[in-house]
Every structure is written in C-alpha cells, then in structure tokens.
Design an enzyme around this catalytic site. Structure first.
Site, PDB file in Angstrom:
ATOM      1  N   ALA A  60      -1.623  -5.559  -3.086  1.00 19.93           N
ATOM      2  CA  ALA A  60      -0.563  -5.746  -2.089  1.00 19.93           C
ATOM      3  C   ALA A  60      -0.315  -4.471  -1.278  1.00 19.93           C
ATOM      4  O   ALA A  60      -0.930  -3.431  -1.531  1.00 19.93           O
ATOM      5  CB  ALA A  60       0.711  -6.201  -2.787  1.00 19.93           C
ATOM      6  N   HIS A  61       0.623  -4.566  -0.348  1.00 22.34           N
ATOM      7  CA  HIS A  61       0.873  -3.437   0.570  1.00 22.34           C
ATOM      8  C   HIS A  61       1.409  -2.213  -0.154  1.00 22.34           C
ATOM      9  O   HIS A  61       2.176  -2.300  -1.083  1.00 22.34           O
ATOM     10  CB  HIS A  61       1.809  -3.822   1.716  1.00 22.34           C
ATOM     11  N   ASN A  62       0.970  -1.041   0.326  1.00 22.28           N
ATOM     12  CA  ASN A  62       1.440   0.252  -0.158  1.00 22.28           C
ATOM     13  C   ASN A  62       1.052   0.544  -1.605  1.00 22.28           C
ATOM     14  O   ASN A  62       1.562   1.480  -2.215  1.00 22.28           O
ATOM     15  CB  ASN A  62       2.971   0.378   0.001  1.00 22.28           C
TER      16      ASN A  62
END
Lengths: 348, 348, 348
Positions: free
Chosen positions: B240-242
């Site tokens: 997922a993001h980050n």
C-alpha cells in the site's frame, strides 16, 4: 436475436404448451420476467412465480403439475435446468463468436496458426508458437516463444503466456492471468542478499481447464508446473512453481498453493485457503475457505478447516469451545473457591 | 544449442571424467535424465540416481567418491549446485536475449533510451521517461510520464508503471504488476460519501529487486513508497501507499502490507500474511504464512505466527492447547463431580 | 509550474502572512520542506516543524496562534487540510490531463465517443460501446461489445471490461482491473468432471466508484453484479458473480466476496477479509482485517473480527483467553492434586 417458442422447443426436443408463436429476445430469472423474456423453472421453491411471471415463455420439467392457470407459454422438457444451460451456451457461442486476424497485431513468421483462429488487435504471437483450430486470442494478449495452444482455446484480453508453456484443448483463460512467470526461487548469499535461481521449466495445462482473471501460475524451476485436465481455477489464485493440480480439482478465488505442493484429483479448495510448500493433498479433499494447510493430507475425501487445519468437525468444535472459555474459567474459579473452603473445614 | 562435456568443463573451470565429446542439448533433473541431457548431483540423497541415470553428462562435487561404476560422463567442480545455477543463468541469458525496437510501439519524442534497449510491439513509453542500457520493455507495457528505469531492467509483458516512479538497476518486474497506482486514501464527508485524497507521491524501487506477477505497489500520498535494494516480492502481493520495505526482505505470494507500514531488512514474510497500517517490523523478523500482524514488532530476528500474531512457539502451543480443550473441559466436569460428592459427604 | 503565495491564497480564498511573492514549484510534507516547496499544517502535533521548516510557503488554519517567529510565508485558510487537498486535486488534474485519440488504437465504427475523450494507443473499443464526455481510456485497455461508460470516467492502462457492462460517471478504475469476467460457476457431471454454466449477466458500477489495481469483478450468471455509487474498492479484491456492494462501502486490499453475497451500505471491510456466498452484511458493519464471515450479519453498525467471525470485543477476549490456556490447565492440574489429597484424607 428473436426466437419463437416453437424454435426453442425444436432445439431442446421439448413440447409447447400455449402459443408456439410467442417470441422472446432475452433471458431472465423467472421472478424478473418481462414481455419478450425466456425463463426456466427447475427448483419447486420458485413455482409460485410461474403463475405471476410476465415472461413470455418458461421452460419447465415434463413432470410439473400445474396448480393454477398460467399466462405464459410453457416448453416442457426432461430437465428444465440443463435445457436452459444448453440454451445459454448456444446464446453465448453465437454472441461471442469471433474469427479473423485484426490489425495491427504482431504474428512472428515462425508461428503456426490453425483454422478459424481469431487474433485480436495488439495481440503478440512469438516465434515457434502453435495455435490450434478455432482458438481465440483476444487483444493485448502476449504469447512468448515456443508456446503450444490446443484447439478451441480462448485467451481473453490481456493474458500473458511465457515461453515454452503448453496449453491443451478447450482451455479458457480470463483476462490478466499470467501463465509461466518465474517461480519464486532465490539462493541466499553470505552478505544477506539473494541470487536468483533461474527458472527454466514450464507450465503444462491439460484439456478443459478454466483459469480465472489475474490468476498467476509460475513455471517450474526445472520440469513442469502441471494443471491436469478439467481443473477449474478462480480469480486471483496463486499457483507456485512445480505445483501439480489434479484432474477436476476446483480452486476458489484468492487461494494460494506454495511451491512443489501436489494437489490431488477432485479436491475442492475454498477462497483464501493456503497450502504450504512440498505438501501432498489427497484426492477428494474438501478444504474450507481461509484454511491453512501446513502438513500433508493423506486421507482422501475428508473435509478440513482452520489455520492450522484440522478435521472440519473438530474445527467447528474448537471454535465453540474457544467461545466457551470465559465460562470454563469461571467454573475453575468456582472450584478453587469450593476446594479452598473444603480444605479449610478439613483443617479445622 | 548443443555443447560437449569439454565446453561445459571449460566454462565452469571443472575436470571431465569420461567422454569429453559427450554432447548435451537440454537440462534435466538427475532422476529424469535422458540421452543428451545435462544434470547435476549436489544433495547426497540423490546419489543412487547417479548410477542409473540416462543423462549424458552430470556435474558433481570434486569430493564425491563413487561407490559404483557410472555410465555417464562426469564434470567435477568445487560446488555442483552453484555451477549448475551458473549454467542455467547463461542458458536463460542466451535464450531470452532481445534487443531492438519492434513496431508498432509508442515512444514519445521526449523519452530517452539507453544502449541495447529492447522495446516490444504495443509498448508505450511516455514523455520524460529515461530507460537505462540493456533494459528490456516487453510488449503491452505502459510507462507513464517522467519514469526513470535503470540499467539492465526487465519489464515482462503487461507491466504498468505510473508517472514519476523510479526503478533501479537489474530490477525484474513480472507480467501484470502495477507500480505506482493511487494509494487507497479517502476523506469521509458528512453525508457518508468519501472524497478522494489525491495521491501525488511516487514509488522508488532499489537495485536488484524482483517483483512478481500481478503484484501491486501503490504510490505514496506524498513522498515515496520505497522498496529497498535486493528485496524479492512474489506474485499477487499488495504493497500500500507510503510503505517502506527493507533491503533483502523476501515477501511470499498474496501477502499484504497496509499503508505506511515499515518493514525492516532481511524480513521473511510467508504467503497470505498481512501487516496492518503504520506498523514497524524489526529487521530479520520471520513471519509465518497467514499471520496477522496487528502491532509493531520491535525485537529483531524472531519468528512469529497466528492471527493476531504471537511468538511462533507460543502460537504452536496455543494450537495444541486449543485442541485439548474438550479434554480440559472433561477434567473440569470430573472435578465438579468429585467436589460435589466431597461436599455432600462433608455435609452429612 | 510555478506559483506565488498570492496566487495560491487567491485560489483558496486565504490571506498571506509574509512575502506574497514567495514562489513554490513542488509540494512536500512540512517536516521535509525545502526551498521552493509548499506544505500545510493541520495536526497540532506537527506545529514544532512550522518553526524550523525550510518550505517557502505553508498553509495553516485561520485560528493558529504562533508561539515563535517563522521563516516561511503563511497562507491562512478556514481548514488547512481540505485547502491542501483542493490544491492537490487541481495539481493532479492539470498534470494528468489528457485528451485526443492516439494512434494506433482500435475503435470500432459502431462505437460512440463523447466530447473531449482520451483514447490511448493500443486501446481497443468494440462495437456498440458508448463513452461519455471527458472520459479517459489509457493505452492497452480493452472494452468489449455494448459496454457503456459514463462521463468523466478514467480507465488506467490495461483495464479490461467485458461485454455488456455498465459503468457510471466519475468512476476511476486502476490498471489491470478486470470487470465482467465469467463468474465461477460449474455443474458437476456424473464422471467427476464439470460443465461450465454460461455466465450471461453483466456488471453494473454506479457513479463515483473507485476500483483498485488488479481487482476482479465477475459478471453475474444472470442479472447483474452491482457496485453501488460511491463504493471504494482497493487493489487485488475479488468480487464474485451476482454480488451486490452497497453505496459508500469501502473494501481494503485482497478482501474477497463470494458469489451472491450482498454487502450493505457504508460497510468497512479490512484487508484479506472474506465473505462466504449468499450472505447478507448489514449496513455500517465494520469488518476487521483477515476476518472470515461465514453467516449473515443482521445487526447494523457493529464491529466484527476473527475467522470464523464474532463480535470484535469477544474476538479480542477470546484471544486473551486462548493465550491464558496454559495457565488455566495448570490451575486444573493443581485442583486435581488438591482433590486427590482431600479424597484420600476423606477415605482415611
């Protein structure tokens, strides 16, 4: 496409009860029937809908006894459900028929295409590829070198087949599936990094297999990852290198099978279930959704559940027992109190 | 391609025992050897096959002592396994070599391609993209604006890289993987609907990373989702993001890592394991398949299992104890009976 | 693109404190600010960074009271967070703007395209397709016959939409997602093999839905698989045939929903959670990651966890109790010893 009740009865070897000229141009569930729609009634539970449906024609079993008047034309057949399925198939075959080579596509001079093949625009067929008769390769598919596709194969848009893989007759592969990507094999180095172990095997898929969207089947390190005839694999399933899946085995969405595991015939695996590497799963095993198999299953035809797995009945019982734990703890506390009292009395 | 035992021995710095002209044109496992095939023997367990194999040439360790006569030509090397791996690599490098620009493809005038690059038909390279030397972009790949690919990168067919992402040297990305799609970020509105939070970061992938088929790595909301050098990610993994994944970490198929989680170096994550958002996983952690990590792991180099997770040994013990629950309940029932009897006697 | 503090303040209806000519050309987190970057401060926890940041301009709330001098130019607005989000949106809209038809692409003469549509190279649009105004179809997408796309739809590269599906306005679908592939339906034959049940329904996606990368949504056997308006679906999610997902429901990565399940409105499903077939999930349910739902949830707005699932608090308690099992067993053993002693005394 428009058909009369008579056309359909002829096709299904059935008999018309009502207006043989009643015409239909679409399919519907009996409870959602409308003017011009064709439905079927198989499950007795739905019989009340037969007397109220707006469908123009309904296929029913020969032995159905009407308990009220109907407003619709009936077609009586031996088995309404399978007759309806035959109709659906014909409908789909006609609707989805495609043939010919669309441009631009890329077909290497060293590829061999059979009769009545469809190759969509932006499809890529490499050197040494063989495509059997009546096969359909939709747009954006990629077929690498020396792949063999049987007759009547359908690769929906965006399927990738890596080099050297072999795909049997009547195989259907849905969009985004990847067949023959490298197995996940790495050898650790002294400094903590990994070296890739070349994956030089292939994937062999038997006849009548169906593979779902975005499912991945890795090539073997050496030898073959094998999907035997008649296996059905749902969407987003992971099949690792050197796995073997038995004939007529059914694997639901998001299940995962680790490297070199050998799944028997007629196994049913539920969604999100997982099998660890190098295990053997006996024929006819039924594996509940989200089950985690961490050792081989040797007894055939049994049902299993839980992570780690146990016999399904034990798994159900274990869940009940776990939920009763607060109660059990209370009983132990009560016993401790009673014993303490008894001991005190005893000491007096 | 055909090679003699002498050719191979020269390449591997080994010595031939038998016919230096013995020729091979394929690779096989020792137990599946046939006329013209090359095998290796590393694991002593397989030594009996050495005396019966039909392989024409077998690579063995220098220190192997024969206990019977062999019908095959041997090549003795320091380490038979790694010598064989070197051969496989060379074989794959030759077989899979590609270069040149196939037509039709789409290369924006503002893209910069290095030396000896392969761009397959139907690949799309946008404005501002830089592709390093010896990189291969297979058909149906899409590379959005301002992406940077290092040297010797391989993007197998159908890989998508969204804008602004950065991919290091020697990275391999398998078919259908998506790098840099939007992170899953939404702000709730008063009426129960959601507004999209724009995702303006990117994905940065270090050198020597491998990404499996149909794996998805989302771009950061701001900043970067980072995969450090040497990490190996299997098929159908969700990043997922980050998220940040440490160097030389290995993540098996269908594992999932939620937003902003930070996975250390040399971590090993099993298949279908999951890590919740914003957690930190210590270096060298070993996470069993299907494990659910719902809080940060601070001690490095430990093994964990279960959902929610616990130390691996505790997890094993908890499973044993859970299975003994019916027995424990029986013991409590027995105690209740005994106490009741004792109490009655006591009251008499 | 370069903007001054004054430009931005005008856009956001804010007021400048500091140099109205301060200019920015990139966005950053406040703790990572640099010369020329624009940041925002919303969460009080980050306020210390305001006094040290190198960002040239920072958007802050109207009611922020400075406790030290700042070196940066401030823009005061009603709500710094939402103001920043508005900026990001505008930035992305400008950056990602695309229109026009790139060649080569495949657009059937029987397709209808709206105003200001983008069709990327190697995209394929079939007969009977309707595309609304301002929609973007990136390269390598495939849109089968009779599909309807609304206005302002974005299909990122490599999306496949099978025939007859209907997609509403403002829908975003990320790369590799497959909409409308066949549901997983097979009828068993007497010999253990399976016959495919034709899947003649479609998928209907409402307005404002977002679908993540490599997610798969199967078409209905008959009727429609329905994703209602405002639902947000993450990457690698499996949505089986005839499923219905309610408005504004949010489903995290790798979750799976089996055939004919009906998910309510405003449900939140965590990653890797699963729902079995034919179940109903009440509105507002919150389902923890890796949860297994094996029966319908009738009470709305409750939180659930575990596999099989239970109320979230019970699930937490069950985990604690399971971990205390060795202790409970020890207490039972102690009781057995005490009873045995008491009984012996009693018999003496």
């Amino acid at each position: 496409m428009q058909f009369t009740a008579r056309d359909i009865a002829l096709l299904l070897n059935g008999t018309v009860e009502g207006d043989p000229q009643a015409s239909v141009d679409k399919l519907s569930k009996i409870e959602e029937g409308s003017q011009g729609s064709l439905s079927f009634l198989s499950n007795a539970k739905y019989e009340p809908h037969l007397y109220t449906t707006a469908a123009s024609v309904v296929i029913v079993n020969n032995d159905l006894k009407l308990t009220q008047a109907v407003n619709t034309t009936l077609i009586r057949v031996e088995n309404a459900y399978s007759a309806f399925t035959i109709l659906l198939e014909k409908y789909n075959t006609v609707r989805l028929h495609k043939s010919g080579i669309e441009q631009p596509c890329f077909i290497h001079a060293g590829a061999q295409l059979g009769q009545e093949v469809y190759v969509g625009a932006f499809a890529y067929i490499s050197d040494g590829v063989t495509v059997g008769d009546n096969s359909k390769i939709y747009p954006n598919c990629y077929i690498a070198g020396n792949v063999t596709l049987g007759n009547n194969v359908t690769l929906f848009p965006g399927v990738t087949v890596y080099h050297d893989c072999v795909i049997g007759d009547n195989v259907i592969i849905h969009s985004g599936a990847v067949i023959g990507s490298d197995g996940f094999g790495f050898a650790p180095n002294a400094d903590g990094s990994y070296s890739k172990i070349p994956q030089i095997g292939n994937v062999v898929i038997g006849n009548d297999v169906e593979v779902g969207s975005n499912t991945t089947i890795d090539r073997a390190t050496m030898g073959s990852t094998i999907i035997h005839a008649g296996a059905k694999i749902d969407n987003l399933v992971q099949v690792a290198h050197n796995v073997e899946i038995g004939a007529n085995t059914v694997i639901a969405g998001q299940a995962g099978i680790s490297g070199s595991a050998k799944i028997g015939e007629r196994v049913m695996m539920g969604g999100q279930a997982g099998v660890a590497g190098h295990l053997t799963i006996a024929d006819g095993s039924q594996i509940n959704a989200q089950t985690g198999i961490n050792s081989s299953i040797k007894e055939p035809n049994k049902k299993w559940g839980g992570s780690p797995y146990q016999p399904y009945q034990d798994y159900l019982r274990a869940n009940v027992n776990t939920r009763r734990l607060p109660d059990l703890e209370k009983r132990v506390r009560e016993l401790e109190k009673l014993i303490s009292e008894l001991t005190k009395k005893d000491e007096q």
